[in-house]
Design an enzyme around this catalytic site. Structure first.
Site, short mmCIF file in Angstrom:
data_model
loop_
_atom_site.label_atom_id
_atom_site.label_comp_id
_atom_site.label_asym_id
_atom_site.label_seq_id
_atom_site.Cartn_x
_atom_site.Cartn_y
_atom_site.Cartn_z
N ARG A 123 33.77 10.30 36.86
CA ARG A 123 35.00 10.44 37.65
C ARG A 123 36.17 10.74 36.72
O ARG A 123 37.02 9.88 36.43
CB ARG A 123 35.23 9.17 38.47
N GLN A 128 36.30 16.46 39.34
CA GLN A 128 36.58 16.09 40.73
C GLN A 128 35.94 17.05 41.73
O GLN A 128 35.44 16.64 42.77
CB GLN A 128 38.09 16.03 40.96
N ASP A 131 32.30 16.16 42.57
CA ASP A 131 32.05 14.78 43.00
C ASP A 131 31.36 14.74 44.36
O ASP A 131 32.01 14.67 45.41
CB ASP A 131 33.37 14.01 43.03
N SER A 134 32.02 11.59 46.68
CA SER A 134 33.25 11.62 47.47
C SER A 134 33.14 12.60 48.63
O SER A 134 33.55 12.29 49.76
CB SER A 134 34.44 11.99 46.58
#
Length: 377
Positions: A123, A128, A131, A134
């Protein structure tokens, strides 16, 4: 140039696909060749014709797809028929459930695959866009509220009619990560009165910014209850007892409870016990998002809607993102497209740098062995 293979998902109930026509076009634009197994995207509403139009080559069997593959994109880990035809050294990129699914890791190692678990992508800012936890948790939080609203059997918003007023549903979100925040936002959009709790102090402001009320025992342990990576720490028995006391009376007043707490590498923490379930009103609903890792709720059953003696429904629905397969696949595919860029050098040639911090963190098998430090032994 390197060949990326996309095979049909073989795990029971898995409706997603690891590449969509949009990302196939981008992968080809980046210099990759893409081969897709016939029917790979059907369950996610992506027909074969759309993959062909995007520039992919279609093949009828996993063996044909993987014959010349340098990279295999998957949602879940490959099954035995895929492992049997993998070339040694093939790069496999998937969500591998590495802590629980040891058999798949051993199979990948035995096949000589260089496998990356997308759950282990660090992370950090540059990762990002990769990810997957998420991107999929976001949709899971949304879908949890939709599933809960369907099972609830009453209206979610307050309604004022000539025949009288319908009270707004009271929804309690336990665990305010990505899934929890989306669940809050969705329940609020549906008109519910929402409260939420989490052991991480930073979430209080996030909860309140979405128009929900925050509930927690705010002692010293609470103020230090977040890891550097942003995950919740496992709380002490003493804290859990205090928190349970605080929320027990709150749960009894709720129409819907959604639990989302997960700790990487550990069974899901127990958040709701049988006594708390029994305190809820008949017709109330609990949605357990952690059911695939043991569940947060006592009495929750994987793949079932458990109905208690007092008429409370406990939903143990696995793979909630798979119930929004088109969007979940699109987001996941974009994560993998971003990850694929790490296999290219500055000139755009296929030359993976295994010392890159992201690749290094996500690498789980290589050279016939399980190599990730957290998975050895």
């Amino acid at each position: 140039m390197a060949v990326i293979a996309v095979t049909r998902e073989r795990r029971s109930g898995e409706t997603r696909v690891a590449a969509v026509p949009e990302t196939v076009k981008k992968l080809i634009g980046a210099g990759f060749t893409v081969v897709v197994e016939t029917g790979a995207g059907t369950a996610a509403s992506y027909p074969d014709a759309d993959y062909e139009a995007a520039g992919a080559t279609l093949a009828k069997t996993a063996k044909d797809v993987l014959a010349k593959a340098d990279i295999l994109f998957k949602v879940r880990g490959p099954e035995a028929d895929e492992l049997a035809v993998l070339k040694p050294g093939t790069i496999v990129v998937a969500t591998l459930n590495p802590y629980q699914d040891k058999a798949t890791l051993d199979g990948l190692a035995k096949a000589g695959a260089t496998a990356f678990a997308m759950e282990f992508v660090p992370r950090i800012t540059r990762a990002q866009v990769m990810d997957v936890l998420s991107s999929q948790a976001n949709l899971a939080g949304y879908r949890a509220v939709i599933e809960g609203a369907e099972a609830y059997g009453k209206a979610m918003p307050m309604m004022m009619t000539a025949a009288g007023t319908v009270a707004a549903a009271k929804v309690f979100i336990m665990g305010v990560g990505v899934a929890g925040l989306q669940a809050i936002a969705t329940a609020r959009r549906l008109g519910a009165v929402v409260t939420a709790t989490d052991v991480r102090p930073a979430t209080k402001e996030q909860v309140e910014s979405l128009g929900a009320k925050f509930l927690a025992v705010e002692d010293e342990e609470f103020r230090n209850a977040q890891t550097v990576g942003g995950y919740a720490k496992e709380m002490s028995a003493e804290y859990q007892a205090k928190q349970a006391e605080l929320i027990s009376s709150h749960i009894a007043k709720q129409d819907m409870v959604i639990t989302t707490a997960l700790i990487p590498g550990h069974p899901a923490p127990r958040l709701v016990n049988a006594a708390q379930v029994a305190s809820m009103k008949p017709g109330s609903v609990i949605v357990d998002l952690a059911i695939e890792q043991g569940g947060n709720v006592e009495g929750a059953k994987l793949g079932e809607v458990a109905v208690t003696r007092n008429g409370v429904k406990i939903l143990g629905i696995p793979n909630l993102p798979g119930r929004i397969a088109a969007d979940a696949s699109a987001l996941y595919a974009r994560n993998l497209f971003a990850f694929s860029g790490l296999f290219l050098d500055k000139e755009g040639q296929f030359a993976p740098d295994y010392e890159d911090e992201i690749l290094k963190a996500a690498l789980v098998t290589q050279g016939g062995a399980v190599v990730h430090p957290n998975l050895k032994g």
